[in-house]
Write an enzyme that holds these catalytic residues in place. Structure first.
Site, PDB file in Angstrom:
ATOM      1  N   TYR A  75       0.842  -1.199   0.000  1.00  0.00           N
ATOM      2  CA  TYR A  75       0.000   0.000   0.000  1.00  0.00           C
ATOM      3  C   TYR A  75       0.875   1.247   0.000  1.00  0.00           C
ATOM      4  CZ  TYR A  75      -4.212   2.535   1.636  1.00  0.00           C
ATOM      5  OH  TYR A  75      -5.284   3.356   1.780  1.00  0.00           O
ATOM      6  N   LYS A 117      -1.585  -1.138  -3.966  1.00  0.00           N
ATOM      7  CA  LYS A 117      -2.654  -0.140  -3.956  1.00  0.00           C
ATOM      8  C   LYS A 117      -1.938   1.189  -3.988  1.00  0.00           C
ATOM      9  CE  LYS A 117      -6.130   1.321  -0.652  1.00  0.00           C
ATOM     10  NZ  LYS A 117      -6.460   2.564  -1.294  1.00  0.00           N
TER      11      LYS A 117
HETATM   12  C1  HMN Z   1      -8.456   2.735   2.738  1.00  0.00           C
HETATM   13  O1  HMN Z   1      -7.344   2.404   3.148  1.00  0.00           O
HETATM   14  O2  HMN Z   1      -9.478   2.484   3.343  1.00  0.00           O
HETATM   15  C2  HMN Z   1      -8.668   3.498   1.465  1.00  0.00           C
HETATM   16  O3  HMN Z   1      -8.715   2.641   0.415  1.00  0.00           O
HETATM   17  C3  HMN Z   1      -7.772   4.583   1.184  1.00  0.00           C
HETATM   18  C4  HMN Z   1      -8.225   5.334  -0.058  1.00  0.00           C
HETATM   19  O4  HMN Z   1      -7.213   5.303  -1.016  1.00  0.00           O
HETATM   20  C5  HMN Z   1      -8.600   6.716   0.327  1.00  0.00           C
HETATM   21  N1  HMN Z   1      -7.451   7.372   0.883  1.00  0.00           N
HETATM   22  C6  HMN Z   1      -7.385   7.715   2.162  1.00  0.00           C
HETATM   23  O5  HMN Z   1      -8.284   7.553   2.956  1.00  0.00           O
HETATM   24  C7  HMN Z   1      -6.111   8.340   2.586  1.00  0.00           C
HETATM   25  C8  HMN Z   1      -9.185   7.494  -0.815  1.00  0.00           C
HETATM   26  O6  HMN Z   1     -10.314   6.816  -1.245  1.00  0.00           O
HETATM   27  C9  HMN Z   1      -9.564   8.897  -0.338  1.00  0.00           C
HETATM   28  O7  HMN Z   1     -10.453   8.807   0.737  1.00  0.00           O
HETATM   29  C10 HMN Z   1     -10.218   9.721  -1.424  1.00  0.00           C
HETATM   30  O8  HMN Z   1      -9.420   9.752  -2.556  1.00  0.00           O
HETATM   31  C11 HMN Z   1     -10.530  11.133  -0.919  1.00  0.00           C
HETATM   32  O9  HMN Z   1      -9.364  11.918  -0.839  1.00  0.00           O
END
Ligand code: HMN
Length: 290
Positions: free
Chosen positions: A135, A161
């Site tokens: 990740y 990811k």
């Molecule tokens: C997770 O670990 O639950 C998510 O998959 C992470 C995901 O990549 C999100 N990133 C973070 O929470 C840092 C994104 O979906 C993010 O919430 C979105 O792009 C809004 O900025």
């Protein structure tokens, strides 16, 4: 991992009014997302408030979701923790419960050296036969392209990811490591870009809130309708940016409630929306031009 592609919500974890994991709400949410055509689920990550739960609570979430999914779509379990020992325990549990893959952020907080992080991924990945998705996320410290390539030498590391914005590294991972190395784009605001840059799938928080929009975006890019996809992406970005003004896992839960799926509440220190904030969010969503 090759069968894990497409739009994969990073699942929120519904908590009840007393911040306890709410099994019934979780089961309903899982069915809702499967009915909306989601291609997989990613559990107990950042979006799932995984770091706010004890290992036992995380295991319970995994058991409930895998039971409810019942093999209909693949399930990826995020097992990341700062301690290798805890992550291994979570990984073994995920395997025993029937997960299709595991994933983990690198150990964080102490700014570990590359060698510590390599050993962490090696130990956790090799503790089960499951494929591991490493990740790359700014919050936990970016891994860097060369280091991702190095991690790909660990036999069970089968994908990444990728939540950094250097999207050229998505296709470069595939070109340099292998076309079978799976890359999942993690920034919802850049889903179109991620897919254009050859991501196999998109994993993110807002796919629970807008499953149809992102399913459509994914299919449009895949079929070459970039303009159509970008038009929808722009609306999604406006919604995401309006949500990011608050604790956005709370906004996702609240808006699911408006759509008839009661997804519960967040766990402190995250904060639920006040009545006033709910009004403001609704108003800002209404002002977004389609
Ligand atoms: C997770 O670990 O639950 C998510 O998959 C992470 C995901 O990549 C999100 N990133 C973070 O929470 C840092 C994104 O979906 C993010 O919430 C979105 O792009 C809004 O900025």
């Amino acid at each position: 991992l090759k069968n894990i592609k497409g739009v994969i919500p990073a699942l929120i974890t519904p908590f009840d009014e007393h911040e306890e994991f709410d099994e019934n709400r979780m089961r309903k949410l899982v069915n809702h997302l499967i009915e909306r055509g989601m291609d997989g689920l990613y559990l107990t990550g950042s979006t799932g408030e995984g770091f706010l739960m004890t290992p036992e609570e995380r295991k319970k979430v995994v058991e409930v979701v895998i039971d409810e999914v019942h093999g209909r779509i693949p399930v990826i379990v995020h097992v990341g923790a700062i301690s290798t020992k805890i992550s291994i325990d979570l990984a073994k549990h995920a395997y025993a419960t029937g997960a299709d893959a595991i994933s983990s952020v690198p150990p964080f907080y102490w700014k570990f050296k590359e060698e510590n992080i390599y050993k962490y991924y090696e130990a956790v990945s090799m503790s089960t036969p499951l494929p591991m998705i490493v990740y790359n996320v700014p919050l936990a410290g970016l891994l860097g392209f060369d280091f991702i390539c190095r991690l790909a030498n660990i036999p069970n590391v089968k994908g990444v990811k990728y939540t950094a914005c250097t999207h050229q590294d998505i296709y470069k991972c595939k070109d340099k490591i292998s076309q079978d190395f799976m890359v999942y784009s993690g920034a919802d605001e850049m889903a179109v870009s991620g897919i254009i840059n050859e991501a196999d799938g998109i994993i993110g928080s807002f796919y629970s809130m807008m499953p149809d929009v992102f399913k459509d975006i994914y299919q449009k890019v895949k079929s070459g309708d970039i303009a159509g996809a970008q038009k929808k992406q722009k609306i999604a970005v406006d919604i995401i940016e309006a949500s990011l003004k608050y604790d956005y896992y709370a906004v996702i839960k609240e808006s699911l409630r408006w759509m008839g799926v009661d997804a519960g509440y967040v766990r402190a220190p995250f904060m639920n929306l006040s009545e006033e904030e709910i009004k403001k969010v609704k108003q800002s969503f209404k002002e977004i031009k389609a």
